[in-house]
Motif scaffolding. Structure first.
Motif, mmCIF file in Angstrom:
data_model
loop_
_atom_site.group_PDB
_atom_site.id
_atom_site.type_symbol
_atom_site.label_atom_id
_atom_site.label_comp_id
_atom_site.label_asym_id
_atom_site.label_seq_id
_atom_site.Cartn_x
_atom_site.Cartn_y
_atom_site.Cartn_z
ATOM 1 N N GLU A 316 0.847 -1.205 0.000
ATOM 2 C CA GLU A 316 0.000 0.000 0.000
ATOM 3 C C GLU A 316 0.878 1.250 0.000
ATOM 4 O OE1 GLU A 316 -2.890 -0.700 -0.589
ATOM 5 O OE2 GLU A 316 -3.554 -2.457 0.500
ATOM 6 N N GLU A 317 1.781 1.326 -0.976
ATOM 7 C CA GLU A 317 2.803 2.389 -0.991
ATOM 8 C C GLU A 317 2.208 3.784 -1.021
ATOM 9 O OE1 GLU A 317 3.830 4.602 -3.573
ATOM 10 O OE2 GLU A 317 2.131 4.095 -4.843
ATOM 11 N N HIS A 318 0.963 3.918 -1.448
ATOM 12 C CA HIS A 318 0.333 5.232 -1.547
ATOM 13 C C HIS A 318 -0.108 5.770 -0.187
ATOM 14 C CE1 HIS A 318 -3.052 2.446 -1.205
ATOM 15 N NE2 HIS A 318 -3.705 3.463 -0.665
ATOM 16 N N ASP A 319 -0.112 4.932 0.842
ATOM 17 C CA ASP A 319 -0.773 5.281 2.100
ATOM 18 C C ASP A 319 -0.063 6.431 2.808
ATOM 19 O OD1 ASP A 319 -1.587 4.923 5.070
ATOM 20 O OD2 ASP A 319 -2.955 3.638 3.947
ATOM 21 N N SER A 320 -0.849 7.382 3.288
ATOM 22 C CA SER A 320 -0.282 8.578 3.934
ATOM 23 C C SER A 320 0.379 8.272 5.267
ATOM 24 C CB SER A 320 -1.373 9.625 4.139
ATOM 25 O OG SER A 320 -2.400 9.126 4.985
ATOM 26 N N SER A 321 0.064 7.135 5.888
ATOM 27 C CA SER A 321 0.657 6.832 7.194
ATOM 28 C C SER A 321 2.145 6.513 7.095
ATOM 29 C CB SER A 321 -0.079 5.672 7.874
ATOM 30 O OG SER A 321 0.009 4.500 7.098
ATOM 31 N N TYR A 322 2.682 6.326 5.902
ATOM 32 C CA TYR A 322 4.129 6.157 5.760
ATOM 33 C C TYR A 322 4.879 7.476 5.973
ATOM 34 C CZ TYR A 322 3.626 1.407 3.954
ATOM 35 O OH TYR A 322 3.360 0.069 3.827
ATOM 36 N N LYS A 323 4.151 8.585 6.002
ATOM 37 C CA LYS A 323 4.786 9.895 6.225
ATOM 38 C C LYS A 323 4.575 10.305 7.673
ATOM 39 C CE LYS A 323 6.643 13.624 4.092
ATOM 40 N NZ LYS A 323 6.980 14.600 5.126
ATOM 41 N N GLN A 324 5.668 10.486 8.394
ATOM 42 C CA GLN A 324 5.598 10.956 9.775
ATOM 43 C C GLN A 324 5.057 12.387 9.768
ATOM 44 O OE1 GLN A 324 6.482 9.315 12.545
ATOM 45 N NE2 GLN A 324 6.543 10.933 14.062
ATOM 46 N N GLN A 325 4.093 12.657 10.652
ATOM 47 C CA GLN A 325 3.416 13.950 10.612
ATOM 48 C C GLN A 325 3.775 14.879 11.769
ATOM 49 O OE1 GLN A 325 1.544 15.330 8.168
ATOM 50 N NE2 GLN A 325 2.206 13.558 7.002
ATOM 51 N N ASP A 326 4.741 14.484 12.577
ATOM 52 C CA ASP A 326 5.245 15.419 13.589
ATOM 53 C C ASP A 326 6.722 15.137 13.807
ATOM 54 O OD1 ASP A 326 5.299 13.064 15.066
ATOM 55 O OD2 ASP A 326 3.525 13.560 16.230
#
Length: 724
Positions: A316-326
Motif C-alpha cells: 500500500e505504498e500510496h498510504d499517507s501513514s508512511y509519512k511521519q506527521q510530527d
C-alpha cells in the motif's frame, strides 16, 4: 594514551554536531555508532558517536568529556549511520534526533542494552568435527545433532539432554553460531497456484536478483499482490538474504504477520509502535543478529538493522501513514527505496491505487511497472454505482436504497460493509433551543459526541469532557446531533437489523488483540454488518462481503489541499476492493450529493488509471508536485502574531520569487488554533530539487539565529502530503 576529540550527535533541536573529549580512562577506542552518556547543559543525555575529529572551534580546555560508553558494539552500523546522516540532510532535521528515532525506545535510555541470548544454533561455515578432541564425546554428539537437523533450538537442546556448557564449548570453538528459527520445509504452508500474471511478475523480479531495481506492483484489489510478495521473499531467503516488509497500519500487522508466519514459520519478527519496549528491542536485536529472515512492521521498521538485506517490500505504498506527521517528518516509503539502493537490492512498491508520485516516476522510467489486472481465483472486480441522495430522506445518514440493498445481501447469507470515515456518535452537538454548539476550548474545532460514554471528545487535541445534561447557555436539554458517526450507525443498525453489527474503528480496537478478535469474528463468514472507518479499507480479506456501502465521501472532493481528491479516490477504491473478493459477485454503492463530480464519474465509469492520468495532467498544467518540488515550514506559538512574525523573518531571508521559485505565506493554518497553540506556515515551491534545498538550508540557518519568544516551535516538512 591521551584524550581523543570526537564528534557526537545529540537529540536536541539544533542542526549540528557537538565536539566532546573521549577520555583515555574509557580504555577503548571510539567507534562511529556507539551510544555514549555525556553531560549536555545541566543534564546527562545519550548521544551517538559520529566520528573522530581532528580539531574543534572550541578551546579543548573548555570541552566536556564523555562519561560512559553504553555499547559493546555500535548500536548503529556504518550503513544506518550513513542513512541517518543522509536523511537529516534531506529532511533538514537535527541529526541527533534522527539517529535517536532510528533506535528502539529502550536504546534511547542511558543504560546498556540487555541483549537477548540466541535461541537457535547452526553449524558455522566450514565447521568439521575434526577440530574436536577425540574424547569430547558430548561435543561431538551435539555437533552431529545440529548437522542432522540443520538448526537446533534451545528446547531441543534440553530434550536431547545436552548441557549449556557443552553448547558453549562449540560456540567458543567457532563450530556453532546463532541461527534464525528456520522450520522444517514440511511445517510451512504451501501457497496457491499462481496465475499467468503473477508468474510473469515473479519472473521479472527473479531477473533482478542481487541488483537494485524499483518496481511498482500495480495490481487491482484482490489480484494476489501479497502472494507475489511471499514468493519473492521465499526466493530471497533461499539465496541467504533477509527481507524488510512495511505495512501502513498497526491494525494490519497481526493478520499479515499470521499469514507470513504460516508460510515462513519461525522466520518472521514484527516491529511496530503497539509493542512493548522490551519486545520491540528483542525483535530488533534478533533482526540485527540475523536470527530473523523477515522483518514486518509499520513506518519505523524501515530503520531495522538487517545485515543480509536482499529485498524490500512496501505494501500500500500510496498510504499517507508512511509519512511521519510530527517531529522528524520522514517518508518511510522513500527511505525504503533509499535503503534498497544502498544495499543494491530490489524494492517492490505495491498498491491497487498507486500514488501520483509513483506513477510519475514510472512515466519517467525511474520505476518499472508490474501489472496485475485480474483477481485471484474466480473473483471479479465489483462495479461502483453512484446513489444520488439529493432531496432523498435519510435515516441517520443512510438512504432507503442502501438499506434495501443491505437487506437483500443479508437475506442471501452474505456480509455487508458500511464505510464512514468519522468515528463517534455525531461530529456536532447543538442546542435546539438557542443554537449553542459544543466547541473545543483549545482548538478551532467542535467536540465529537461519544454517546455510550456520555462524553464529548476533541479528535484533534484529545480533550475530553462530560456530555452536558442541559445547555450551558439556556438550560434546555433538547439536543441536535448533527451528522452521523460510526457509533451512531452502529446503534441504528442494531435496531434495524437482527444480524450482528460489528464496529471497527479506533475506539473499538484500542485494546490489545481487539482488532484480531473482530477480524476473526468476521472471517467466520456468518451474515453480519461491518461498520467502520479507514481501518477497514486496507488489506483486509473478507470473502463473505458482497456489498460495500460508502455513506459519505463528498467532503474530500472540495478540500483546499490539492492532494485531497487523490487521497479520496484511493480511499474509495480501497474500500470498494473489499467487495466480491471470493466466488460471490460484489457491488459498491456510493452515496453522494455530487453525482456529476468529474472525479466520481471517472472513477465509477473508467477506473483509477484514467482518473490518475487526468489528475497528473492537471498537476502538470498548474506546476504542482510531482512536476515541481515543495516544502512547508510550520510554526506554532501561544500567539498567532508571534508565529507569523517568525515566518515572515524567514521569508525575508530567502531569495526573491522567480518563475522557478515561489514562496507563499505566512499563512494561518485552516484550523489556526489547535491544543491552545496558533499555527501558521510558509510554503516553498521550486522547479528544481536543488534550488528548493538551498533555500531550505538558508531558512534553517536564519531560523536558528533568530531570538524566539517564549514557547515558539518550528519544523520543516520536505515533500509534504499536507500543505497547511
Amino acid at each position: 594514551m591521551s584524550d581523543t576529540l570526537v564528534s557526537i550527535a545529540i537529540p536536541c533541536p539544533l542542526r549540528r554536531r557537538f565536539d566532546y573529549l573521549w577520555p583515555a580512562a574509557l580504555a577503548r577506542e571510539p567507534q562511529p555508532g556507539l551510544r555514549v552518556k555525556l553531560p549536555f547543559g545541566r543534564r546527562e543525555v545519550v548521544g551517538i558517536v559520529l566520528a573522530r575529529s581532528d580539531n574543534s572551534d572550541i578551546d579543548p580546555a573548555k570541552l566536556k568529556a564523555v562519561t560512559e560508553v553504553l555499547d559493546e558494539q555500535p548500536s548503529l552500523s556504518a550503513e544506518l549511520l550513513a542513512l541517518g546522516e543522509w536523511a537529516a540532510s534531506y529532511y533538514h532535521h537535527p541529526i541527533g534526533d534522527c539517529l535517536a528515532q532510528m533506535l528502539p525506545v529502550a536504546l534511547r535510555r542511558s543504560k546498556p542494552a540487555a541483549s537477548k541470548p540466541a535461541e537457535h544454533w547452526q553449524l558455522a561455515e566450514g565447521a568439521t568435527p575434526d577440530a574436536l578432541p577425540a574424547r569430547a564425546r558430548q561435543q561431538r554428539a551435539l555437533f552431529s545433532a545440529v548437522a542432522e537437523r540443520g538448526v537446533l533450538s534451545r528446547d531441543e537442546l534440553k530434550t536431547l539432554g545436552f548441557s549449556r556448557a557443552v553448547l558453549n564449548e562449540l560456540i567458543k570453538g567457532q563450530l556453532l553460531c546463532a541461527a534464525s528459527a528456520a522450520p522444517r520445509a514440511a511445517d510451512a504452508e504451501r501457497g496457491p497456484e499462481l496465475n499467468a500474471e503473477q508468474a510473469a511478475v515473479l519472473h521479472t523480479l527473479a531477473d533482478h536478483d542481487g541488483q537494485f531495481g524499483r518496481f511498482l506492483l500495480d495490481g487491482i484489489t484482490g489480484s494476489g499482490k501479497t502472494e507475489v510478495y511471499l514468493r519473492a521473499i521465499a526466493r530471497a531467503i533461499a539465496n541467504g538474504k533477509q527481507c524488510l516488509v512495511l505495512v501502513p497500519e498497526i491494525g494490519l500487522t497481526p493478520q499479515t504477520l499470521r499469514r507470513f508466519e504460516r508460510r515462513f514459520p519461525g522466520r518472521v519478527r514484527s516491529l511496530h509502535s503497539g509493542m512493548g519496549d522490551s519486545e520491540r528491542l528483542a525483535n530488533w536485536q534478533a533482526a540485527r543478529r540475523g536470527d530473523a529472515d523477515i522483518v514486518l512492521g509499520t513506518r519505523s521498521a524501515v530503520f531495522a538493522e538487517l545485515p543480509r538485506l536482499g529485498l524490500v517490500v512496501v505494501d500500500e505504498e500510496h498510504d499517507s501513514s508512511y509519512k511521519q506527521q510530527d517531529g522528524w517528518r520522514y517518508s518511510a516509503r522513500d527511505i525504503a527505496v533509499k535503503r534498497a539502493a544502498d544495499r543494491d537490492c530490489p524494492v517492490i512498491l505495491g498498491s491497487a491505487t498507486p500514488s501520483l508520485d509513483s506513477l510519475h516516476n514510472a512515466d519517467r522510467g525511474r520505476y518499472q511497472v508490474l501489472r496485475l489486472r485480474q483477481r485471484a481465483g474466480n473473483a471479479c472486480e465489483a462495479p461502483i454505482r453512484l446513489l444520488d441522495i439529493r432531496q432523498q430522506p435519510l435515516q441517520h445518514g443512510l438512504s432507503e436504497a442502501l438499506l434495501n440493498a443491505t437487506d437483500k445481501a443479508l437475506a442471501a447469507g452474505n456480509q455487508v460493509l458500511l464505510f464512514l470515515n468519522r468515528r463517534g456518535f455525531a461530529p456536532t452537538l447543538q442546542c435546539h433551543c438557542c443554537g449553542w454548539i459544543a466547541d473545543c476550548a483549545a482548538c478551532d474545532a467542535r467536540m465529537t459526541v461519544h454517546y455510550r460514554r456520555r462524553q464529548l471528545r476533541c479528535h484533534h487535541c484529545e480533550a475530553i469532557r462530560a456530555m452536558p445534561a442541559s445547555c450551558p447557555d439556556c438550560g434546555n436539554s433538547q439536543w441536535i446531533y448533527d451528522g452521523p458517526g460510526t457509533e451512531r450507525l452502529e446503534l441504528f443498525l442494531q435496531q434495524r437489523f437482527s444480524q450482528p453489527v460489528l464496529r471497527i474503528d479506533r475506539d473499538t480496537t484500542a485494546g490489545r488483540g481487539s482488532m484480531a478478535e473482530l477480524v476473526n469474528e468476521v472471517n467466520k463468514g456468518e451474515p453480519c454488518i461491518l461498520v467502520g472507518t479507514q481501518m477497514l479499507a486496507k488489506g483486509h480479506h473478507f470473502p463473505a462481503v458482497t456489498l460495500v456501502g460508502i455513506v459519505d465521501m463528498d467532503a474530500g472532493l472540495f478540500s483546499a489541499d490539492y492532494r485531497a481528491t487523490e487521497n479520496s479516490a484511493q480511499l474509495l477504491l480501497q474500500v470498494a476492493g473489499r467487495a466480491g473478493r471470493a466466488d460471490r459477485p460484489g457491488e459498491v454503492l456510493l452515496q453522494t450529493h455530487c453525482p456529476a463530480h468529474p472525479a466520481l464519474q471517472s472513477l465509477s465509469q473508467h477506473g483509477y488509471r484514467d482518473f490518475a492520468a487526468a489528475q497528473l495532467a492537471e498537476r502538470r498544467l498548474l506546476e504542482l508536485p510531482p512536476f515541481s518540488y515543495s516544502a512547508v515550514i510550520r510554526c506554532d506559538a501561544p500567539q498567532l502574531s508571534d508565529a507569523e512574525q517568525f515566518l515572515q523573518q524567514l521569508r525575508d531571508a530567502l531569495a526573491a520569487p522567480t518563475p522557478d521559485w515561489q514562496v507563499l505565506g505566512p499563512l494561518p493554518a485552516p484550523m489556526t488554533r489547535r491544543a491552545g497553540r496558533f499555527r501558521a506556515s510558509l510554503i516553498l515551491q521550486a522547479a528544481q530539487r536543488g534550488l528548493l534545498h538551498r533555500q531550505l538550508a538558508q531558512a534553517c540557518h536564519t531560523a536558528e539565529g533568530l531570538s524566539r519568544r517564549g514557547q515558539l516551535r518550528w519544523s520543516v516538512d520536505v515533500d509534504p502530503i499536507e500543505m497547511f
